[in-house]
Design an enzyme around this catalytic site. Structure first.
Site, PDB file in Angstrom:
ATOM      1  N   GLN A 278      11.234  -1.165   4.182  1.00  0.00           N
ATOM      2  CA  GLN A 278      10.893  -2.463   3.606  1.00  0.00           C
ATOM      3  C   GLN A 278      10.755  -2.375   2.085  1.00  0.00           C
ATOM      4  O   GLN A 278      10.659  -1.287   1.523  1.00  0.00           O
ATOM      5  CB  GLN A 278       9.586  -2.976   4.225  1.00  0.00           C
ATOM      6  CG  GLN A 278       8.465  -1.968   4.247  1.00  0.00           C
ATOM      7  CD  GLN A 278       7.495  -2.176   5.389  1.00  0.00           C
ATOM      8  OE1 GLN A 278       7.577  -3.126   6.152  1.00  0.00           O
ATOM      9  NE2 GLN A 278       6.530  -1.279   5.504  1.00  0.00           N
ATOM     10  N   ASP A 418      -2.497  -5.485  13.964  1.00  0.00           N
ATOM     11  CA  ASP A 418      -2.307  -6.140  12.661  1.00  0.00           C
ATOM     12  C   ASP A 418      -0.862  -5.961  12.214  1.00  0.00           C
ATOM     13  O   ASP A 418      -0.580  -5.368  11.181  1.00  0.00           O
ATOM     14  CB  ASP A 418      -3.282  -5.540  11.640  1.00  0.00           C
ATOM     15  CG  ASP A 418      -3.279  -6.307  10.318  1.00  0.00           C
ATOM     16  OD1 ASP A 418      -2.854  -7.474  10.326  1.00  0.00           O
ATOM     17  OD2 ASP A 418      -3.692  -5.739   9.302  1.00  0.00           O
TER      18      ASP A 418
END
Length: 563
Positions: A278, A418
């Site tokens: 990413q 999360d």
């Protein structure tokens, strides 16, 4: 003896020709694959809808390569044609990312320039007309570049095959097989180079380095077949000039791209970095809502947290799970590589915390101070949570890593999931019945699990589907709750218990001291209340299975409808 010597010389000469052409084929094939991966990877991060963009770019390039193969037959002089082709590829490949990022930045900055030039009110939005057209052009540019690059790449192999037969002065029986063999091997090596190295460097730098490889091959080709190339001096000069151009992009391109990226964010970009998975970007606003610098952390263009309200999100994520679990001794966090959820878990004095994240470099950014000190404030924000001796950090794909926890017969009192929103098909499985069933296997019978569940306002179908999917995974009780996080807007979470009372009921009965944080007992209790008829559509919402793509498609449609 003379005949044998001449025959040997001829065979050796043909071997040298074949060796040169096969080497050239392998290198250009590797360059072509890097261009393909580079453009699709960059476009996906800029345009979003990652999987759709990647597959579209690759498909367009493959089709365009077919067009290029047909067009190669119209090139009269294969030698000159190949040299010009490498020049065109080097220019397009080195400039593609900068052209795309420049147009992306232009669509943001043009309204501001016109507004300031005409003295328009600062709050007056400029949209429609030329701004819509510019936005469309910026969005289509990566696809246009894919078609251009694909066409140029598709012309290379047929030209090399023609050149090989011209040099051998005969029709070669396995010419196509030899050339395509070198092509496939070169493409494979290019893929390995991309994954092992170029994936984590700046896209502009990667494009420039690949272009320089094309130019080097062009230079070698001219030198080797000097006598067969017209305008060879001009061609050599063009290669030299373009090499300097690519070298300049390699040196300056990352900073130019950073400037363009800076325009695309509302605040000033102070840090950007590409990991293998990413793109990480940190922006800074010196006059934040509280008069303090506002730092916002983005992954692939999506806000992950902002410094002045992250405590709202993380306390609402962590505290309900800790309040609803019978014990707080052993905690599992899935995702949360910024260490902020971990920080809030440590406030409950657990004995051990296991954090599982995919991206080791992301965790490293929030764990280890960098020489330039750019990440110091984030380590202070998470209170150096990764350095706590009670914390164990594991890296890998969550789907597979949880299997290892099951095999090791691990049990956790609370599980906090999360993960990023399911905006990528690879994340779909981590919001599925299969994954939640796995997590149930490592959750204590009297424990609780909380899952970040996107926005119940902007992505209601996605939010409801997450709740229904957890219910279908064997959990006895599932409740959903929400709170307003200014950086995100209205946000939601799901809490599940495998047995006994629901998470909501356990929270209502909780009477122990709570650590200091933004979330209070009453606020958490009130967060389970939704507006009238909010859950009326729930019966029509589908459950997400590991390979169904339900959550991904809901998310794509929900957020696509947000204007």
């Amino acid at each position: 003896m003379t005949v044998d010597t001449a025959s040997t010389r001829t065979a050796y000469s043909k071997f040298k020709i074949d060796f040169t052409l096969i080497l050239i084929t392998g290198v250009i094939a590797g360059c072509g694959l890097v261009y393909e991966y580079l453009l699709s990877h960059y476009a996906a991060r800029v345009l979003g809808a990652v999987e759709t963009v990647i597959f579209t770019i690759i498909s367009l390039m493959i089709v365009s390569m077919g067009v290029g193969s047909f067009l190669s037959g119209r090139v009269k002089n294969a030698f000159v044609g190949f040299v010009v082709l490498e020049l065109a590829l080097a220019f397009t490949g080195s400039a593609a990312v900068l052209i795309c990022s420049g147009l992306m930045a232009g669509k943001f900055i043009l309204p501001q320039v016109i507004s300031e030039t005409l003295g328009l009110p600062g709050g007056l939005p400029l949209s429609g007309g030329i701004f819509v057209t510019l936005n469309d052009i910026a969005g289509f540019t990566p696809y246009i570049m894919a078609c251009i690059l694909g066409t140029l790449i598709g012309m290379e192999i047929p030209l090399i095959a023609r050149i090989r037969e011209i040099l051998h002065a005969e029709h070669l029986k396995n010419n196509i097989g030899t050339i395509y063999g070198a092509d496939y091997i070169g493409a494979g090596i290019g893929a390995l180079i991309w994954v092992a190295w170029m994936l984590s460097i700046d896209p502009a730098l990667a494009g420039a380095l690949t272009a320089m490889a094309n130019l080097t091959i062009g230079f070698v080709f001219i030198c080797k077949f000097y006598g067969k190339i017209k305008y060879r001096e001009i061609m050599l000069a063009a290669h030299g000039l373009l090499f300097v151009f690519a070298l300049n992009i390699a040196y300056q391109g990352p900073s130019w791209q950073a400037m363009a990226e800076d325009v695309m964010y509302a605040d000033r970009v102070v840090y950007n970095y590409d990991t293998n998975f990413q793109r990480l970007v940190v922006t800074r606003r010196d006059n934040g809502p509280l008069g303090e610098p506002l730092l916002t952390f983005h992954i692939n263009g999506h806000v992950q947290f902002a410094s002045q309200d992250e405590d709202i999100y993380h306390s609402m994520l962590v505290f309900p799970a800790m309040m609803a679990s019978a014990r707080n001794d052993n905690i599992l966090i899935i995702g949360g590589g910024d260490g902020l959820a971990l920080r809030d878990v440590l406030r409950w004095n657990p004995k051990t915390v296991t954090l599982l994240d995919l991206d080791e470099k992301l965790v490293e950014f929030f764990k280890t101070p960098s020489p330039d000190g750019k990440n110091k404030i984030f380590i202070e924000m998470n209170k150096s949570s990764f350095s706590d001796p009670r914390v164990e950090t594991l890296f890998g794909d969550a789907w597979l890593s949880v299997d290892k926890l099951i095999a090791a017969e691990k049990r956790y009192d609370a599980i906090i999931v999360d993960l990023p929103d399911p905006n990528h098909p690879d994340l779909n499985k981590l919001y599925s019945t299969g994954f939640y069933s796995k997590l149930k296997s490592v959750l204590a019978g009297d424990g609780a699990m909380v899952v970040q569940s996107t926005s119940p306002y902007h992505a209601k179908r996605t939010f409801l589907s997450i709740g229904k999917t957890i219910e279908a995974s064997g959990f006895n009780n599932v409740d959903q709750y929400h709170a307003n996080v200014p950086s995100f807007g209205e946000w939601g979470w799901s809490i599940a218990t495998p047995h006994g009372l629901s998470g909501r009921d356990k929270i209502q009965k909780f009477n122990k001291p709570m650590p200091d944080a933004w979330a209070t007992r009453d606020m958490i209790g009130a967060s389970f209340v939704f507006g009238r008829n909010f859950f009326s559509e729930k019966s029509h919402i589908k459950i997400n299975r590991p390979r169904s793509g339900i959550i991904y498609n809901y998310h794509l449609k929900d957020w696509g409808e947000v204007k």
